[in-house]
Structures are given as C-alpha cells and as structure tokens.
Design a protein around this motif. Structure first.
Motif, PDB file in Angstrom:
ATOM      1  N   THR A  81       0.829  -1.214   0.000  1.00 45.68           N
ATOM      2  CA  THR A  81       0.000   0.000   0.000  1.00 45.68           C
ATOM      3  C   THR A  81       0.859   1.258   0.000  1.00 45.68           C
ATOM      4  O   THR A  81       0.605   2.195  -0.776  1.00 45.68           O
ATOM      5  CB  THR A  81      -0.938   0.008   1.217  1.00 45.68           C
ATOM      6  N   ILE A  82       1.867   1.304   0.875  1.00 49.40           N
ATOM      7  CA  ILE A  82       2.757   2.474   0.936  1.00 49.40           C
ATOM      8  C   ILE A  82       3.509   2.635  -0.388  1.00 49.40           C
ATOM      9  O   ILE A  82       3.670   3.762  -0.891  1.00 49.40           O
ATOM     10  CB  ILE A  82       3.753   2.344   2.106  1.00 49.40           C
ATOM     11  N   LYS A 120       0.891   4.009  -2.972  1.00 49.23           N
ATOM     12  CA  LYS A 120       0.384   5.347  -2.649  1.00 49.23           C
ATOM     13  C   LYS A 120       1.470   6.416  -2.691  1.00 49.23           C
ATOM     14  O   LYS A 120       1.213   7.558  -3.097  1.00 49.23           O
ATOM     15  CB  LYS A 120      -0.255   5.322  -1.254  1.00 49.23           C
ATOM     16  N   GLU A 121       2.676   6.067  -2.256  1.00 49.77           N
ATOM     17  CA  GLU A 121       3.724   7.080  -2.094  1.00 49.77           C
ATOM     18  C   GLU A 121       4.830   6.974  -3.149  1.00 49.77           C
ATOM     19  O   GLU A 121       5.888   7.571  -2.981  1.00 49.77           O
ATOM     20  CB  GLU A 121       4.348   6.944  -0.693  1.00 49.77           C
ATOM     21  N   LEU A 127       3.377  12.558   4.090  1.00 52.89           N
ATOM     22  CA  LEU A 127       2.569  11.469   3.552  1.00 52.89           C
ATOM     23  C   LEU A 127       1.209  11.961   3.080  1.00 52.89           C
ATOM     24  O   LEU A 127       0.688  12.971   3.582  1.00 52.89           O
ATOM     25  CB  LEU A 127       2.350  10.396   4.630  1.00 52.89           C
ATOM     26  N   HIS A 128       0.614  11.245   2.116  1.00 47.44           N
ATOM     27  CA  HIS A 128      -0.760  11.515   1.738  1.00 47.44           C
ATOM     28  C   HIS A 128      -1.673  11.250   2.933  1.00 47.44           C
ATOM     29  O   HIS A 128      -1.349  10.442   3.805  1.00 47.44           O
ATOM     30  CB  HIS A 128      -1.185  10.637   0.553  1.00 47.44           C
ATOM     31  N   SER A 183      -4.448   9.587   3.164  1.00 50.51           N
ATOM     32  CA  SER A 183      -4.856   8.181   3.253  1.00 50.51           C
ATOM     33  C   SER A 183      -3.731   7.310   3.815  1.00 50.51           C
ATOM     34  O   SER A 183      -3.984   6.363   4.569  1.00 50.51           O
ATOM     35  CB  SER A 183      -5.290   7.660   1.878  1.00 50.51           C
ATOM     36  N   SER A 184      -2.481   7.630   3.459  1.00 50.03           N
ATOM     37  CA  SER A 184      -1.346   6.877   3.995  1.00 50.03           C
ATOM     38  C   SER A 184      -1.189   7.123   5.498  1.00 50.03           C
ATOM     39  O   SER A 184      -0.847   6.213   6.254  1.00 50.03           O
ATOM     40  CB  SER A 184      -0.051   7.263   3.273  1.00 50.03           C
ATOM     41  N   THR A 185      -1.465   8.361   5.921  1.00 50.44           N
ATOM     42  CA  THR A 185      -1.398   8.686   7.345  1.00 50.44           C
ATOM     43  C   THR A 185      -2.435   7.895   8.137  1.00 50.44           C
ATOM     44  O   THR A 185      -2.156   7.419   9.243  1.00 50.44           O
ATOM     45  CB  THR A 185      -1.623  10.193   7.568  1.00 50.44           C
TER      46      THR A 185
END
Length: 470
Positions: free
Chosen positions: A270-271, A274-275, A312-313, A315-317
């Motif tokens: 996921t990370i 997303k990142e 971080l975005h 959603s990632s947070t």
C-alpha cells in the motif's frame, strides 16, 4: 557490591501486592529514577526542566521514542547512556532483571515469588519461571549483540571515524531497535544525510525491531519447532535411542505470525503504491521497496523514520494510524493493542457473519476469555486515546486535529513517530502524553486489574438474556 545490594530477598505478600500492582509500581519507580538522573548536570549540556526530563524518562522506559529535545545534541554521552539503559530495562521489564538476579545470587526463590513471577513471564509451569527468564535474557542479548555487530559492519567509516563511536552507535541502535524504542543518536534518524540511502543498514534495523516485536513466547516456541523439524527430517539418523518428541506451533503463535506477516506485506504494498511519486520519489529501484518496507513496519511500535511522515498523503497517514494502533505481538517489547487482539476481533466478525457461535481456526476453538480480553483491550485503548486527543486539543487548540490524533496514537502504542509537534506542546499536553505513554506500556486492563478487587467465583448462574446490538 552487587551481591551486597542483592542481599535483601525479593519478598512480598501476594495479598498485599498482586503482580499487576508490582508491575505498575516498578515502572513508576524506574521512570522517576530516570528523570532524576537525567536532571543531573552531567547528563545534559545546558540543563533540562523537570517536565522534559520526566517526558524523556517515560518515553525511554515505556520504549516509545517521542522526544521533546534532540537526543544527540541535548544530552551528553552520560545522558545518552542513561537513556539506553532505561530503554533496556523498560523493554525487558525491570522485574525480569530483579527476579533473575535475586534468583542467581541466592540460588533459589520462595514459592510466593515464583507464583507471582509466573504471571509476569506468562510461564505455563511454575517450575519453568526462571528458565523462561533466562531464555528471555539470552535471546535479548544474543539478538542485540548480533544486531550491533551487523550495524557496525555496515556503517560508513567516513561518517563516524572513531571506532569507539561506531561501537557505541551500533550498541545504542541495536538496543533501541530490539526494544522497539525508536530513540536515535542521529538528529533526523535514518533521514540523516549519509544514512538515507544506506539500505543494508535499514534492512538490519528492520530485522532487529521486527524480531523484538514478535514476542518472546513466539520466538521460543518457533525455535523449539525448528529444532524439532531439523531433528525429525534432517538429523533423524542421530536419534538412535528413539527419543522422538512431537512439537507443534501453538495456536497463538500461528495467529500472531500470520497476522504480522499480512500486516507487513499489505502495509508495504500500500505504501509503495500510494507514495511512489511522493515520499518515495528520491529513491529508485530496490531503494523504493526497502523504504516502503521500513515505513510499513516502523509504525508497529518501532518508531524509527526514514521519511518525513508529515509529507505522507492523508490516506497513507490513516493507514499508519491503524498500524500504530494494532502494534506488535503480545509479550514483546512493542506496544499497541497487539496482533492477537486484532486477529481475534477479525475472526469474531467473520464467525458472526457465517452464523457460528464460536470462533474456530486451525481446528481449534478460541477460548471465550481470550475474546473478552481482546475486546476489553480494544475498547479501553480507544477510550484512553480519545481522552488524550480531547485534552491535548483543549490545551493546544491551535494544533490540527490530525497531528494531535497521530501523537496520541503514537504515545499509547509506544511507537514514537510524530508529525513534528512534540517539542512545541505545552507543559499540560506533555503531561497528558506522559500519562498516555505510561498507560499504553502497562495497559489500561492491567491498571484496572491492579485496583479492582478480584471477585470470588460464585457457584450459581443467572438466566442469560440477549441485548439488542443492531
């Protein structure tokens, strides 16, 4: 000198102090002692206030890693060594040290002590109390020694020319990583120039804190299982007497290992997705994968950082918040509600969806007491975190709510990650975080057990009745 100090036996009446009370009092005593030592002129370059000393000591003993002053520039070598010792004592549990040395120097222990220590070390048999303690200490110092050696080998000599400084750096970070403390002698952690792209060093630190977060019962059981497999299938010809003893992974081990593996894999993927074009942009190739892995595993109470979490975005947070809340495995150096509680909650709603009355997994039935404990831990954690967010928002209402929530989750789960607000908090908010870290380390359920009188088991049952839920 040690023999003289250990002359008084470790004695107390269970009717006066139960294990939960002794556990809490011991941590409070170590926190207070650590704060007093850190306030000594020799510990800092410019002195430190009582609140900041207490905050640092609590963060070290509770292996959290939140800091209000920079560890590398604010504390002297003596002060950093004190922090390292507090991390070691807090990570293992002071009672583990006290019980072991009391037993070692006296050659035995009373039945009362063994009963209490069996509760503290989760030993299945009273006779195995000190054997378990010895195994815990051996595993800890062995892993930390191997980790420190690997860190030393992978350090850039140009960054730390002195051999003694490299040895100290390796020992400090090995202990901090294994105890899931997150303290570092680098001002910016793994984001420091010269360390940001040292992927081999980051992999070593990941391995150390993941191992520390597995929990001692899991490690001991897994080692026994591997030994059984080797003897059974590889070295079978050496067992001439036929002393075959079957050994299996316990249900608890299976659940925690699978949950830990899934959280690492899902979090990393996921990370990474997303990142990829955000905080992972400076890295390339395998570097992106290792940084994503580091970012996904460190919220599980390790507290080290190789990225700026404030970038971080959103959603990632939120994902990081979830990972911090879940935390490490039970009976480990990490915090959080633990992987077992999260797994039981997940299995529970899956069982309810399928119309089952019991939670069944791997041809075993999960005991009702385990289910009740899991949901008690989860609800109490949200209650404590909610109170922490409310109080900090009251005392520092200019700080964004997400930053406050991140700080509170990090403090309760003894993670140590921050969005950069810790040092700017008011003294009142720092005291709130001190309480949150302490409660998160000893657990709110332990505090309730310590202060509530144990009820006697009755020989009758009231008629059961269902309560409307939804």
């Amino acid at each position: 000198m040690v023999r003289e100090f250990t002359r008084p036996r470790l004695k107390y009446k269970r009717s006066f102090l139960n294990p939960a009370q002794l556990f809490i009092i011991s941590f409070m005593g170590l926190v207070a002692l650590g704060a007093l030592v850190l306030m000594l002129p020799k510990a800092t370059y410019q002195g430190i206030s009582l609140i900041d000393a207490l905050f640092t000591s609590t963060s070290a003993v509770c292996v959290t890693g939140l800091i209000v002053v920079d560890t590398s520039s604010y504390f002297t070598s003596f002060g950093q060594t004190v922090i390292m010792l507090l991390i070691q004592a807090g990570g293992l549990g002071i009672l583990t040290f006290a019980s072991y040395f009391s037993y070692f120097f006296k050659g035995g222990s009373t039945y009362e002590n063994q009963l209490a220590l069996s509760d503290m070390t989760n030993s299945e048999k009273i006779g195995e109390v000190f054997t378990t303690v010895k195994r815990i200490l051996v595993i800890t110092f062995l892993v930390e020694s191997i980790g420190a050696t690997l860190i030393f080998i992978n350090l850039d000599k140009a960054l730390i020319p002195s051999i003694s400084d490299r040895i100290y750096f390796s020992a400090f970070h090995a202990i901090s990583a294994f105890c899931n403390a997150g303290f570092s002698t680098l001002p910016n952690g793994m984001m420091e120039a010269g360390y940001l792209y040292n992927y081999s060093l980051q992999l070593i630190i990941i391995g150390i804190f993941v191992f520390g977060g597995l929990g001692f019962p899991i490690v001991i059981n897994s080692v026994r299982y591997l030994k059984h497999l080797i003897i059974r299938y590889i070295l079978w010809f050496t067992d001439k007497k036929g002393n075959y003893r079957p050994w299996i992974l316990t249900l608890s081990n299976k659940i925690n290992l699978i949950t830990t593996s899934l959280l690492i894999v899902i979090g990393t993927i996921t990370i990474y997705i997303k990142e990829y074009h955000n905080v992972l942009m400076p890295h390339s190739g395998i570097g992106k994968i290792i940084t994503a892995l580091f970012t996904a595993t460190t919220p599980r109470t390790a507290g080290f950082n190789s990225i700026d979490f404030s970038q971080l975005h959103f959603s990632s947070t939120i994902l990081i918040l979830l990972l911090m809340w879940i935390g490490a495995s039970p009976a480990s150096t990490g915090g959080g509600i633990k992987t077992s509680a999260f797994a039981i909650a997940t299995l529970n709603y899956l069982s309810l969806a399928r119309g089952k009355r019991k939670i069944e997994v791997f041809r075993r039935e999960v005991a009702d007491i385990s289910v009740r404990r899991a949901f008690a831990v989860m609800s109490l954690s949200l209650l404590v975190i909610g109170c922490s967010v409310f109080l900090i928002a009251h005392y520092d209402n200019h700080i964004p709510l997400l930053d406050i929530a991140f700080e509170s989750f990090s403090a309760y789960s003894t993670v140590g990650l921050s969005l950069g607000i810790t040092g700017n908090l008011s003294n009142e908010s720092k005291i709130v975080l001190i309480g949150t870290m302490f409660i998160g380390r000893v657990s709110m359920l332990t505090i309730l057990i310590a202060f509530f009188k144990k009820a006697k088991q009755a020989n009758y049952h009231y008629p059961s009745d269902e309560i409307l839920i939804n």
